[in-house]
Design a protein around this motif. Structure first.
Motif, PDB file in Angstrom:
ATOM      1  N   THR A  85       0.927  -1.204  -0.085  1.00 41.16           N
ATOM      2  CA  THR A  85       0.003   0.053   0.154  1.00 41.16           C
ATOM      3  C   THR A  85       0.926   1.181  -0.069  1.00 41.16           C
ATOM      4  N   ARG A  86       0.235   2.557  -0.193  1.00 43.60           N
ATOM      5  CA  ARG A  86       0.804   3.525  -0.211  1.00 43.60           C
ATOM      6  C   ARG A  86       1.480   4.040   1.237  1.00 43.60           C
ATOM      7  N   ASP A  87       0.619   3.481   2.324  1.00 40.41           N
ATOM      8  CA  ASP A  87       1.204   3.515   3.634  1.00 40.41           C
ATOM      9  C   ASP A  87       2.449   2.694   3.830  1.00 40.41           C
ATOM     10  N   GLU A  88       2.784   1.826   3.330  1.00 43.54           N
ATOM     11  CA  GLU A  88       3.876   1.201   3.291  1.00 43.54           C
ATOM     12  C   GLU A  88       4.964   1.988   2.623  1.00 43.54           C
ATOM     13  N   ARG A  93       9.590   5.273   3.771  1.00 42.23           N
ATOM     14  CA  ARG A  93      10.237   6.761   3.911  1.00 42.23           C
ATOM     15  C   ARG A  93      10.693   7.113   5.448  1.00 42.23           C
ATOM     16  N   GLN A  94       9.861   6.863   6.330  1.00 43.55           N
ATOM     17  CA  GLN A  94      10.326   6.929   7.469  1.00 43.55           C
ATOM     18  C   GLN A  94      11.474   5.934   8.147  1.00 43.55           C
ATOM     19  N   GLU A  98      14.855   7.676   9.144  1.00 47.52           N
ATOM     20  CA  GLU A  98      15.727   7.113  10.747  1.00 47.52           C
ATOM     21  C   GLU A  98      16.964   6.613  10.377  1.00 47.52           C
ATOM     22  N   ARG A  99      17.623   6.191   9.214  1.00 44.99           N
ATOM     23  CA  ARG A  99      18.602   5.668   8.781  1.00 44.99           C
ATOM     24  C   ARG A  99      19.606   6.691   8.175  1.00 44.99           C
ATOM     25  N   GLY A 100      18.953   7.939   8.129  1.00 51.46           N
ATOM     26  CA  GLY A 100      19.695   8.967   7.483  1.00 51.46           C
ATOM     27  C   GLY A 100      20.152   8.840   5.946  1.00 51.46           C
ATOM     28  N   MET A 101      19.336   7.845   5.279  1.00 56.12           N
ATOM     29  CA  MET A 101      19.508   7.496   3.883  1.00 56.12           C
ATOM     30  C   MET A 101      18.826   8.376   3.002  1.00 56.12           C
ATOM     31  N   PRO A 102      19.582   9.061   1.851  1.00 59.20           N
ATOM     32  CA  PRO A 102      18.915   9.843   0.912  1.00 59.20           C
ATOM     33  C   PRO A 102      17.740   9.000   0.231  1.00 59.20           C
ATOM     34  N   HIS A 103      16.772   9.804  -0.315  1.00 56.37           N
ATOM     35  CA  HIS A 103      15.712   9.185  -1.084  1.00 56.37           C
ATOM     36  C   HIS A 103      15.029  10.160  -1.779  1.00 56.37           C
ATOM     37  N   GLY A 104      14.123   9.894  -2.494  1.00 54.20           N
ATOM     38  CA  GLY A 104      13.287  10.796  -3.606  1.00 54.20           C
ATOM     39  C   GLY A 104      11.854  10.841  -2.606  1.00 54.20           C
ATOM     40  N   GLU A 105      10.858  11.841  -2.963  1.00 55.64           N
ATOM     41  CA  GLU A 105       9.503  12.059  -2.469  1.00 55.64           C
ATOM     42  C   GLU A 105       8.788  10.769  -3.129  1.00 55.64           C
TER      43      GLU A 105
END
Length: 135
Positions: A85-88, A93-94, A98-105
């Motif tokens: 799901t989108r909730d996943e 993303r969270q 928390e791990r300080g890992m870059p990511h997109g939106e």
């Protein structure tokens, strides 16, 4: 004209990585794969739907020093794994935050695809996506 090969879903992938243990930790602790077995050169993981082999270069003499993945070269562009799901995607993303890992939106690809995606990278810069279908 011959009949095309009738393929099914992806069975497994093997990624050449610079540090097998670092990649094993990433794919088990972040992406949720489970350790299955050690291989003569590397490890084999699974998420229950696809197998993932991780190993060093099969020919280290051809591996450039400090090489990282680059989707601009011929070959793999990215890997995309489904989530329920989108909730996943929000939960993922969270975790990345928390791990300080870059990511997109989290991106909505629109009605033509009916998907949301979240892009990020593994320790060797391989681009990964998590994909959730519209619910």
């Amino acid at each position: 004209m011959p009949t095309p090969i009738a393929t099914g879903p992806v069975h497994h992938l093997r990624l050449t990585v610079s540090d097998v243990e670092r990649s094993r930790a990433f794919y088990t602790e972040v992406v949720g794969f489970q350790f299955v077995m050690d291989l003569p050169s590397g490890v084999f993981l699974s998420n229950g739907a696809v197998g993932l082999g991780l190993g060093p270069s099969p020919d280290p003499s051809r591996a450039p020093a400090d090489d990282q993945f680059d989707e601009a070269r011929i070959g793999l562009d990215h890997l995309s794994f489904s989530v329920a799901t989108r909730d996943e995607l929000e939960r993922a993303r969270q975790l990345l935050d928390e791990r300080g890992m870059p990511h997109g939106e989290i991106t909505d690809l629109g009605d033509a695809f009916g998907l949301y995606i979240l892009a990020f990278r593994d320790p060797d810069n391989i681009q990964l996506e998590l994909t959730a279908s519209y619910s």
